[in-house]
Design an enzyme around this catalytic site. Structure first.
Site, PDB file in Angstrom:
ATOM      1  N   HIS A 130       0.636  -1.048  -0.103  1.00 31.01           N
ATOM      2  CA  HIS A 130      -0.136   0.167   0.224  1.00 31.01           C
ATOM      3  C   HIS A 130       0.939   0.994  -0.171  1.00 31.01           C
ATOM      4  CE1 HIS A 130       0.953   0.820   4.359  1.00 31.01           C
ATOM      5  NE2 HIS A 130       0.155  -0.404   4.573  1.00 31.01           N
ATOM      6  N   HIS A 170       3.824   1.717   2.369  1.00 33.76           N
ATOM      7  CA  HIS A 170       5.173   0.735   1.943  1.00 33.76           C
ATOM      8  C   HIS A 170       5.830   1.768   0.839  1.00 33.76           C
ATOM      9  CE1 HIS A 170       2.331  -2.480   3.084  1.00 33.76           C
ATOM     10  NE2 HIS A 170       3.307  -2.586   4.109  1.00 33.76           N
ATOM     11  N   CYS A 222       1.357 -11.309  19.868  1.00 32.48           N
ATOM     12  CA  CYS A 222       0.349 -10.733  18.707  1.00 32.48           C
ATOM     13  C   CYS A 222       1.007 -11.052  17.613  1.00 32.48           C
ATOM     14  CB  CYS A 222       0.231  -9.428  18.821  1.00 32.48           C
ATOM     15  SG  CYS A 222      -0.685  -8.750  17.434  1.00 32.48           S
ATOM     16  N   CYS A 268       1.564  -8.289  14.953  1.00 31.19           N
ATOM     17  CA  CYS A 268       2.774  -7.273  15.282  1.00 31.19           C
ATOM     18  C   CYS A 268       4.031  -8.404  15.054  1.00 31.19           C
ATOM     19  CB  CYS A 268       2.737  -6.648  16.805  1.00 31.19           C
ATOM     20  SG  CYS A 268       1.370  -5.590  17.087  1.00 31.19           S
ATOM     21  N   CYS A 281      -5.175  -6.371  20.842  1.00 34.68           N
ATOM     22  CA  CYS A 281      -3.992  -5.562  20.543  1.00 34.68           C
ATOM     23  C   CYS A 281      -4.684  -4.392  19.564  1.00 34.68           C
ATOM     24  CB  CYS A 281      -3.259  -6.323  19.294  1.00 34.68           C
ATOM     25  SG  CYS A 281      -1.970  -5.429  18.440  1.00 34.68           S
ATOM     26  N   HIS A 317      -4.157  -4.367  15.855  1.00 36.52           N
ATOM     27  CA  HIS A 317      -4.574  -5.467  15.045  1.00 36.52           C
ATOM     28  C   HIS A 317      -5.960  -5.824  15.492  1.00 36.52           C
ATOM     29  CE1 HIS A 317      -0.446  -5.547  14.069  1.00 36.52           C
ATOM     30  NE2 HIS A 317      -0.901  -5.699  12.848  1.00 36.52           N
ATOM     31  N   LYS A 356      -6.560   6.275  10.082  1.00 36.11           N
ATOM     32  CA  LYS A 356      -5.757   5.362  10.050  1.00 36.11           C
ATOM     33  C   LYS A 356      -5.642   4.295   8.613  1.00 36.11           C
ATOM     34  CE  LYS A 356      -3.573   1.835  12.780  1.00 36.11           C
ATOM     35  NZ  LYS A 356      -3.120   1.361  13.964  1.00 36.11           N
ATOM     36  N   LYS A 398      -6.627  -2.590   6.794  1.00 35.28           N
ATOM     37  CA  LYS A 398      -7.668  -3.341   5.957  1.00 35.28           C
ATOM     38  C   LYS A 398      -9.074  -3.473   6.467  1.00 35.28           C
ATOM     39  CE  LYS A 398      -4.519  -7.124   4.628  1.00 35.28           C
ATOM     40  NZ  LYS A 398      -3.621  -8.072   5.263  1.00 35.28           N
TER      41      LYS A 398
HETATM   42  N1  MSP Z   1       8.428  -7.157   7.999  1.00 33.95           N
HETATM   43  C1  MSP Z   1       8.708  -6.068   8.855  1.00 33.95           C
HETATM   44  C2  MSP Z   1       9.882  -5.412   8.578  1.00 33.95           C
HETATM   45  C3  MSP Z   1      11.019  -6.055   8.818  1.00 33.95           C
HETATM   46  S1  MSP Z   1      12.597  -5.227   8.528  1.00 33.95           S
HETATM   47  C4  MSP Z   1      13.828  -6.125   9.037  1.00 33.95           C
HETATM   48  C5  MSP Z   1       7.388  -5.084   8.844  1.00 33.95           C
HETATM   49  N2  MSP Z   1       6.993  -5.083   7.496  1.00 33.95           N
HETATM   50  S2  MSP Z   1       5.534  -4.403   7.010  1.00 33.95           S
HETATM   51  O1  MSP Z   1       5.216  -4.969   5.958  1.00 33.95           O
HETATM   52  O2  MSP Z   1       4.673  -4.304   8.159  1.00 33.95           O
HETATM   53  O3  MSP Z   1       6.124  -2.904   6.744  1.00 33.95           O
HETATM   54  C6  MSP Z   1       6.243  -1.928   7.619  1.00 33.95           C
HETATM   55  C7  MSP Z   1       6.786  -0.496   7.188  1.00 33.95           C
HETATM   56  O4  MSP Z   1       6.036  -0.144   5.925  1.00 33.95           O
HETATM   57  C8  MSP Z   1       6.780   0.535   8.032  1.00 33.95           C
HETATM   58  O5  MSP Z   1       8.010   0.667   8.851  1.00 33.95           O
HETATM   59  C9  MSP Z   1       6.628   1.784   7.000  1.00 33.95           C
HETATM   60  O6  MSP Z   1       8.342   1.975   6.394  1.00 33.95           O
HETATM   61  C10 MSP Z   1       5.893   1.417   6.042  1.00 33.95           C
HETATM   62  N3  MSP Z   1       4.511   1.643   6.278  1.00 33.95           N
HETATM   63  C11 MSP Z   1       3.512   0.747   6.589  1.00 33.95           C
HETATM   64  N4  MSP Z   1       2.340   1.559   6.967  1.00 33.95           N
HETATM   65  C12 MSP Z   1       2.653   3.031   6.718  1.00 33.95           C
HETATM   66  C13 MSP Z   1       2.151   4.267   6.930  1.00 33.95           C
HETATM   67  N5  MSP Z   1       0.825   3.978   7.120  1.00 33.95           N
HETATM   68  N6  MSP Z   1       2.800   5.161   6.732  1.00 33.95           N
HETATM   69  C14 MSP Z   1       4.156   5.386   6.505  1.00 33.95           C
HETATM   70  N7  MSP Z   1       4.704   4.021   6.320  1.00 33.95           N
HETATM   71  C15 MSP Z   1       4.011   2.974   6.610  1.00 33.95           C
HETATM   72  O7  MSP Z   1       7.229  -4.239   9.578  1.00 33.95           O
END
Ligand code: MSP
Length: 482
Positions: A22, A25, A130, A133, A148, A151, A299, A302
């Site tokens: 999304h 990311h 969780c 998380c 949580c 989630h 926020k 999903k």
């Molecule tokens: N798999 C772990 C990371 C492991 S790194 C060794 C993880 N993955 S995640 O798919 O949940 O991605 C988290 C990352 O996505 C966040 O740290 C951030 O970089 C990005 N974001 C996810 N949602 C976001 C927002 N709503 N806003 C900005 N960045 C966001 O955690």
């Protein structure tokens, strides 16, 4: 003296594959891509690593829902993620998957080093876990329904024997490193959060899970899977050849910048540096945690169904416009809001009107009044500073960098308005028209240069237009109005 090239190693978090990418990311990814492109442009030997976090329980659950075998599911999803970034023009140098043989080998070797150091011990863990998380959480972190808060699920109660990493052994060294290297954790408010966590809350953490069938086996006890965060963090090493390509590894480690969202600072600013200390490896130079953004004030989640899909967005807007918007709109490090309305406003005002129109208009007049030719080497006082743009990028102030470039865009638009080449044409002042448009031309050339890391496709289009022998306008507007 040896003329050694600077290197630059940048990483994003590796993303879970239990859903599609999304815009959150995409944000981290776009920033990393911008920095990688900037360093390549500067001539640094650059390595930009991305990848997927696949040994997670949440991937197992997602696979179950589709009725697919986990291995098949993660293969499919890893290619969805990889292809998405490729299609959006993200210039990663390597896409590491944590289910790859190379990664597993690196994890086992790393684990062995930490084990040999005496930093792993068996213990009993009782607590709430969780899966969303992928971490143990405490009663006090739960909401009023005992779920949580992120989630909206009740955590699992777990009691098992597993192995622990002596995180607390590194408390003093971590604090000392953070104090000595203020650039290590940025921005400052995140550094303060980390320091208070390390001082007051940090505990040893369990690095293995019994009864987890999916995941990398613990080399010293096959019944256990390695805890997914311990495994995932090591992608930053395996992705550049840890214990498998020493030359490459030595060239790029330690990383220059590791970008993360603020949700995962504990792992990256406490667990990770302590793991590296234990294995005798240097720490990354900077871990930068950016803010989170909401969508239209809510926020992104999903359950709300409001996650913005970057691929869908790229069908509506050129992806360069999305890059521009995110980097210009949200000061890097802060929380922000994503709204389609704001994107449309900025698109029309900054890109269609200011930049797109300038390119179209300037080249049109050069074609019409100067027969496609200007003095490309004319010396002028530049209305914006390329050096300032660079300094802002180096200090991760992307919005400021763009604002500086836009001084050039606004100057050129106003200069054309004031100089009125069409009137000069009427009065036959050809030399003057040529001078005016030559000035605009050299400003545009610098704009294209400074925009390269931010909007690579647009910058290339402009550079191409500016490099033809006989200059002429683009056949279509760069940014058609929406
Ligand atoms: N798999 C772990 C990371 C492991 S790194 C060794 C993880 N993955 S995640 O798919 O949940 O991605 C988290 C990352 O996505 C966040 O740290 C951030 O970089 C990005 N974001 C996810 N949602 C976001 C927002 N709503 N806003 C900005 N960045 C966001 O955690």
């Amino acid at each position: 003296m040896t003329d050694s090239k600077n290197t630059f190693y940048i990483t994003t978090p590796i993303y879970y594959v239990n859903g599609k990418p999304h815009i959150g990311h995409a944000y981290t990814t776009i920033v990393a891509d911008t920095l990688a492109r900037y360093h390549r442009q500067k001539g640094d030997e650059t390595f930009f690593l991305m990848g997927t976090d696949e040994n997670s329980q949440k991937n197992v659950e997602a696979a179950k829902k589709t009725g697919k075998e986990v291995g098949v599911y993660v293969d499919e999803m890893a290619s969805v993620w990889r292809e998405t970034w490729l299609n959006l023009g993200i210039s990663f140098d390597r896409f590491i998957r944590t289910t790859s043989a190379e990664h597993k080998k690196a994890v086992c070797e790393f684990y062995q080093r930490v084990y040999d150091k005496g930093d792993i011990y068996p213990g009993e863990y009782e607590g709430l876990y969780c899966v969303g998380c992928e971490k143990f959480i405490t009663e006090s972190e739960l909401d009023e329904n005992g779920e949580c808060p992120d989630h909206k699920k009740k955590p699992e109660a777990i009691k098992e024997r597993n192995y622990f990493f002596k995180l607390t052994k590194y408390r003093d060294r971590l604090l000392e490193h953070i104090e000595r290297h203020p650039e290590f954790i940025q921005p400052e408010k995140r550094r303060n959060e980390v320091v208070s966590y390390i001082k007051d809350f940090m505990e040893d953490f369990s690095i293995s899970r019994q009864a987890m069938e999916w995941g990398i086996r613990l080399p010293t006890d096959e019944k256990h899977a390695i805890y997914v965060w311990f495994d995932a963090l090591l992608n930053y090493l395996s992705g550049i050849g840890f214990v498998q390509d020493e030359i490459k590894f030595d060239k790029f480690w330690p990383a220059d910048i590791q970008l993360i969202g603020k949700d995962i600072i504990k792992f990256h600013c406490a667990y990770w540096p302590a793991m590296l200390m234990s294995a005798g490896l240097p720490l990354p130079k900077t871990v930068f945690a950016h803010g989170f953004f909401t969508v239209d004030g809510d926020k992104m989640s999903k359950s709300l169904g409001n996650a913005v899909d970057p691929v869908e967005l790229a069908k509506e807007y050129p992806f360069d416009a999305v890059r521009y918007f995110l980097l210009r709109e949200i000061p890097f490090g802060e929380d922000g809001d994503f709204s389609l309305k704001r994107l449309q406003e900025r698109y029309n005002a900054d890109l269609a009107n200011d930049l797109g129109n300038l390119v179209q208009r300037a080249l049109n007049m050069i074609d019409k009044y100067c027969d496609g030719s200007v003095d490309r080497d004319i010396k002028i006082d530049m209305p914006f500073s390329v050096e300032t743009v660079r300094l802002h990028i180096e200090s991760l102030k992307f919005d400021q960098s763009i604002i500086e470039t836009w001084k050039g865009v606004s100057w050129a638009n106003k200069y054309i308005e004031d100089a009125k080449p069409w009137e000069l044409h009427k009065s036959g002042e050809h030399e003057k028209i040529k001078e005016v448009l030559s000035r605009v031309y050299v400003v545009l050339a610098d704009i294209a240069e400074t925009l390269t890391p931010f909007m690579p496709e647009t910058a290339n289009k402009i550079k191409k237009l500016l490099s033809t022998e006989k200059l002429s306008p683009p056949s279509e507007p760069l940014f058609p109005r929406k």
